[in-house]
Design an enzyme around this catalytic site. Structure first.
Site, mmCIF file in Angstrom:
data_model
loop_
_atom_site.group_PDB
_atom_site.id
_atom_site.type_symbol
_atom_site.label_atom_id
_atom_site.label_comp_id
_atom_site.label_asym_id
_atom_site.label_seq_id
_atom_site.Cartn_x
_atom_site.Cartn_y
_atom_site.Cartn_z
ATOM 1 C CG HIS A 161 -2.081 0.957 1.087
ATOM 2 N ND1 HIS A 161 -2.858 1.135 2.105
ATOM 3 C CD2 HIS A 161 -2.726 1.228 -0.153
ATOM 4 C CE1 HIS A 161 -3.971 1.860 1.843
ATOM 5 N NE2 HIS A 161 -3.857 1.968 0.479
ATOM 6 C CG ASP A 165 -7.342 2.398 1.856
ATOM 7 O OD1 ASP A 165 -6.749 3.135 1.122
ATOM 8 O OD2 ASP A 165 -7.440 1.048 1.538
ATOM 9 C CG HIS A 240 -11.475 3.307 0.690
ATOM 10 N ND1 HIS A 240 -11.592 2.112 -0.082
ATOM 11 C CD2 HIS A 240 -10.112 3.470 0.412
ATOM 12 C CE1 HIS A 240 -10.675 1.894 -1.116
ATOM 13 N NE2 HIS A 240 -9.695 2.690 -0.662
ATOM 14 C CG HIS A 242 -5.296 5.456 -1.864
ATOM 15 N ND1 HIS A 242 -4.586 4.506 -1.216
ATOM 16 C CD2 HIS A 242 -4.380 6.398 -2.665
ATOM 17 C CE1 HIS A 242 -3.362 4.412 -1.515
ATOM 18 N NE2 HIS A 242 -3.040 5.605 -2.228
#
Length: 268
Positions: A161, A165, A240, A242
């Protein structure tokens, strides 16, 4: 040839001569301070009205002298009154001038105080604005991190990642974390609808998977200003936000976004 005068009763001096002599006498006697002593016997010696009328030139001179004295006294009184009025006028003018000076002094002091207070308010306002512009906030108020930075998963092409998030339902307000200028606003591939902002300290932040965008490239933004709404566009499994922190506007320049926000005073 010499002229002689017959013997017998001598002619008295004229009345005008007598009065003139008497006036001269009273002037002399006045200088010696004995007017009253001379006048009194003269009054007592007059045997009848005719004699008094004829022989009291001294009395007329005294009356004339009294009249002159009264006139001089009245003139002196008027002059003193005029002097008193002039003095009173000067004093009133001086008091008025002093009062005006005091009023002006108070007005100047009030003006200086008002200007100082206004300057202080302006300084405080500038300081508050400076702090506000230098402040950083959460990209979604009251949210929390649902997926950590550098988490591993096959969902990401890099294998980990590149941001975090933040939990958010569809259509939640997304805000700029700090003051800056929008350098990207539109479709970002796997990021879906995304925005990239360059901040005043030279760093960048990125906001992905938005359902809508409300800013454009070149626009300046302030901390907490709404820039879009959260969504699920791009490569996602649900709605969501990011969020990335970067040293450059492009992919691959990411840094720890949580540490970045904390370094800028955000408590999360």
């Amino acid at each position: 040839m010499a002229f002689t005068r017959a013997t017998g009763k001598h002619r008295r001096p004229s009345r005008a001569a007598r009065v003139g002599a008497n006036v001269a006498g009273i002037a002399t006697l006045t200088a010696a301070g004995v007017v009253a002593g001379v006048a009194a016997p003269a009054f007592a010696a007059a045997p009848d009205d005719a004699q008094r009328h004829e022989d009291t030139g001294l009395t007329q001179a005294v009356v004339l002298s009294d009249h002159v004295a009264d006139s001089l006294g009245e003139q002196a009184h008027m002059q003193q009154g005029s002097a008193d009025q002039a003095a009173a006028r000067r004093q009133a003018e001086a008091e008025a001038t002093q009062q005006a000076a005091q009023v002006k002094k108070r007005a100047d002091e009030a003006k200086r105080k008002a200007e100082a207070e206004r300057a202080e308010k302006e300084r405080a306002a500038r300081e508050a604005e400076r702090k506000r512009l230098n402040a950083f906030v959460m990209p979604i108020a009251g949210s929390f991190v649902s997926t950590a930075y550098k988490a591993s998963s096959g969902l990401w092409s890099s294998g980990s990642h590149t941001g975090v998030d933040f939990h958010a339902a569809e259509g939640t307000t997304v805000q700029a974390v700090g003051a800056g200028t929008v350098v990207e606003a539109g479709w970002g591939g796997a990021y879906g609808n995304n925005i990239v902002i360059q901040h005043n300290d030279g760093t960048y932040t990125q906001y992905g998977h938005l359902s809508s965008i409300s800013v454009s490239v070149g626009q300046t933004v302030t901390p907490g200003q709404q820039i879009g709404l959260s969504g699920s566009t791009g490569n996602v499994t649900g709605p969501h936000l990011h969020f990335e922190a970067r040293t450059a506007p492009t992919y691959g320049s990411d840094i720890d976004p949580v540490a970045y926000l904390r370094a800028h005073g955000v408590d999360l």
